[in-house]
Design a protein around this motif. Structure first.
Motif, PDB file in Angstrom:
ATOM      1  N   ILE A   1      -7.654   2.237   6.421  1.00 42.14           N
ATOM      2  CA  ILE A   1      -6.666   1.639   7.320  1.00 42.14           C
ATOM      3  C   ILE A   1      -7.113   0.284   7.886  1.00 42.14           C
ATOM      4  O   ILE A   1      -6.349  -0.687   7.830  1.00 42.14           O
TER       5      ILE A   1
ATOM      6  N   PHE B   1       2.364  -1.546   8.607  1.00 37.72           N
ATOM      7  CA  PHE B   1       2.398  -1.314   7.159  1.00 37.72           C
ATOM      8  C   PHE B   1       3.831  -1.375   6.622  1.00 37.72           C
ATOM      9  O   PHE B   1       4.081  -1.847   5.512  1.00 37.72           O
TER      10      PHE B   1
ATOM     11  N   LEU C   1      -5.971   5.892   2.531  1.00 35.75           N
ATOM     12  CA  LEU C   1      -6.002   4.444   2.786  1.00 35.75           C
ATOM     13  C   LEU C   1      -7.175   4.102   3.691  1.00 35.75           C
ATOM     14  O   LEU C   1      -7.459   4.829   4.650  1.00 35.75           O
TER      15      LEU C   1
ATOM     16  N   SER D   1       4.207   6.559   6.164  1.00 30.16           N
ATOM     17  CA  SER D   1       4.667   6.652   7.568  1.00 30.16           C
ATOM     18  C   SER D   1       4.544   8.064   8.126  1.00 30.16           C
ATOM     19  O   SER D   1       5.329   8.465   8.980  1.00 30.16           O
TER      20      SER D   1
ATOM     21  N   GLU E   1      -6.721  -2.284   5.255  1.00 34.36           N
ATOM     22  CA  GLU E   1      -5.308  -2.568   4.981  1.00 34.36           C
ATOM     23  C   GLU E   1      -4.699  -3.412   6.112  1.00 34.36           C
ATOM     24  O   GLU E   1      -3.868  -4.284   5.874  1.00 34.36           O
TER      25      GLU E   1
ATOM     26  N   CYS F   1      -6.138   9.783   6.749  1.00 33.04           N
ATOM     27  CA  CYS F   1      -4.942   9.388   5.985  1.00 33.04           C
ATOM     28  C   CYS F   1      -4.806  10.206   4.701  1.00 33.04           C
ATOM     29  O   CYS F   1      -5.690  10.162   3.848  1.00 33.04           O
TER      30      CYS F   1
ATOM     31  N   ILE G   1       1.935   2.268  11.682  1.00 30.08           N
ATOM     32  CA  ILE G   1       3.081   2.565  10.803  1.00 30.08           C
ATOM     33  C   ILE G   1       3.950   1.326  10.618  1.00 30.08           C
ATOM     34  O   ILE G   1       4.285   0.939   9.492  1.00 30.08           O
TER      35      ILE G   1
ATOM     36  N   GLN H   1      -3.091   9.623   2.291  1.00 33.33           N
ATOM     37  CA  GLN H   1      -2.997   8.717   1.141  1.00 33.33           C
ATOM     38  C   GLN H   1      -4.339   8.020   0.871  1.00 33.33           C
ATOM     39  O   GLN H   1      -4.421   7.120   0.036  1.00 33.33           O
TER      40      GLN H   1
ATOM     41  N   CYS I   1      -2.337   9.073  11.495  1.00 33.97           N
ATOM     42  CA  CYS I   1      -3.340   8.145  12.043  1.00 33.97           C
ATOM     43  C   CYS I   1      -2.985   7.658  13.450  1.00 33.97           C
ATOM     44  O   CYS I   1      -3.735   6.888  14.045  1.00 33.97           O
TER      45      CYS I   1
ATOM     46  N   ASN J   1       0.844  -1.198   0.000  1.00 38.36           N
ATOM     47  CA  ASN J   1       0.000   0.000   0.000  1.00 38.36           C
ATOM     48  C   ASN J   1       0.876   1.243   0.000  1.00 38.36           C
ATOM     49  O   ASN J   1       2.104   1.157   0.039  1.00 38.36           O
TER      50      ASN J   1
ATOM     51  N   CYS K   1       1.271   3.708   2.180  1.00 32.59           N
ATOM     52  CA  CYS K   1       1.550   4.391   3.451  1.00 32.59           C
ATOM     53  C   CYS K   1       2.921   5.070   3.385  1.00 32.59           C
ATOM     54  O   CYS K   1       3.902   4.472   2.967  1.00 32.59           O
TER      55      CYS K   1
END
Ligand code: SF4
Ligand code: SF4
Length: 388
Positions: free
Chosen positions: A370, A322, A368, A305, A373, A364, A319, A366, A309, A301, A303
């Motif tokens: 979460i 992922f 995502l 970092s 994921e 997020c 973090i 990005q 979140c 994915n 992420c």
């Protein structure tokens, strides 16, 4: 072979060190193929390698056990009269310490296994934040002072896969650290302590030894076609091993790169590179960055970092969950990442602790999903450290 001064130790070490954690074996990890291992180590030493790195558990039947690597190295050096030609680096199994006397118990055992009166470089092995807090309470620094005074160890340091804050705490706690073993390769500049850690070591004149220069071999095996296409564009052609090693040896904060070699071919190849390190040009640097970026597009994915979140009310270490997942996918190495996932992330902080509460929804950058994921992470690694 090229040599360099290993920080404050003032020892003149070969830029290539022999990592004795992946020696050739017969059938099982604890059954070292002594003939082949002797042949490749002899070749390495005869051709300039003067540092061998081992550890209490290397080549044991289980991950916490009493390994055969130290025993093999001790016998090999004694039988072949090589002891005075090399520095031995080994590591204290911090996770096994329960009371102060344990430090000395294990050191004495290691001296016996290695058939020597003194260990040149003694590292506290794989310090995590919890292990560090524990060994400090057990007065590890007094033990190190005493062992340096008695001559049982000559130089002291630690190895670690922690994040930078813990790394700096450990560095600040003891002025006698002389060597640190840290993970670095062109994919890991911003992973664990990465370039920030190396910068600290250089500032403090602490010798740097590097582990995972080839990411457990993944940077040189099964090269994705996208990556190979980039390497093919380089003005000066190199093999993937040359790219990985010369990237490190062109850094002024890297002293000794450890390679866990298990064939004569690998030893010859690495010594040849270490004897004639070619300069990495600006355009080579750009290409390496592009290769690193391409490896990263192969991740699970997106992420970055960023940490928006965190913290999760349930304590999920989003973090790092992922991070390990992405590295495993990118390098197609679920076992290697599982080892990190289960050893670095506390049980309560792993992906399966997510209760889908929704608190991290929409935060997020990005975009995502979460919890979804994290479910993928949980499916990828499973819930038990059962890969070994
Ligand atoms: S959805 Fe999961 S990861 Fe997100 S805050 Fe809630 S428990 Fe934590
Ligand atoms: S907010 Fe998104 S990108 Fe940032 S750390 Fe969390 S999951 Fe990763």
């Amino acid at each position: 072979m090229q040599y360099t001064e290993l920080g404050k130790t003032k020892e003149n070490v070969s830029i290539l060190g022999f990592g004795a954690m992946r020696l050739p074996t017969k059938g099982s990890n604890d059954n070292i193929d002594e003939n082949t291992a002797s042949e490749i180590l002899s070749y390495g030493i005869d051709n300039g390698i003067n540092l061998i790195d081992t550890a209490y558990p290397y080549h044991s039947a289980g991950i916490d056990g009493n390994g055969n690597s130290e025993v093999f190295i001790g016998n090999f050096l004694k039988e072949n009269s090589y002891r005075d030609d090399v520095l031995i680096s080994t590591k204290s199994p911090s996770w096994l310490m329960e009371e102060k006397g344990d430090f000395e118990y294990y050191l004495d055992k290691q001296l016996e296994k290695l058939k020597t009166d003194s260990i040149d470089i003694y590292l506290l092995h794989a310090l995590t934040k919890d292990d560090w807090n524990k060994v400090r309470k057990l007065r590890v620094l007094d033990f190190l002072d005493d062992s340096l005074s008695s001559g049982k160890i000559k130089h002291v340091g630690f190895s670690s896969h922690t994040e930078i804050d813990t790394f700096v705490d450990i560095l600040d706690a003891y002025p006698k650290w002389e060597v640190v073993l840290t993970q670095m390769n062109y994919l890991d500049e911003y992973y664990q302590t990465g370039v920030m850690g190396l910068d600290e070591l250089k500032r403090l004149n602490i010798g740097s030894m590097i582990m995972e220069p080839l990411r457990g071999g993944r940077l040189v095996q099964n090269i994705p076609p996208e990556v190979q296409k980039l390497w093919d564009c380089a003005e000066v052609k190199r093999t993937p091993v040359e790219w990985a090693l010369e990237y490190l040896w062109n850094r002024d904060d890297v002293d000794c790169v450890l390679s866990g070699m298990n064939s004569l071919e690998q030893v010859k190849q690495n010594i040849q590179i270490a004897s004639n390190v070619k300069e990495i040009s600006e355009s080579d640097q750009d290409l390496i960055r592009e290769v690193a970026r391409t490896y990263k597009t192969l991740t699970g994915n997106e992420c970055t970092s960023c940490g928006y979140c965190m913290p999760c009310p349930e304590g999920v270490d989003i973090i790092n969950c992922f991070n390990e997942y992405n590295i495993g996918k990118m390098l197609n190495n679920p076992k290697g990442s599982a080892m990190q996932y289960f050893s670095l992330i506390d049980e309560d902080c792993r992906a399966d602790s997510c209760i889908d509460c929704g608190d991290c929804e929409f935060v997020c950058p990005q975009m995502l999903d979460i919890p979804q994921e994290l479910e993928k992470v949980d499916n990828y690694f499973g819930r038990e450290f059962n890969h070994f």
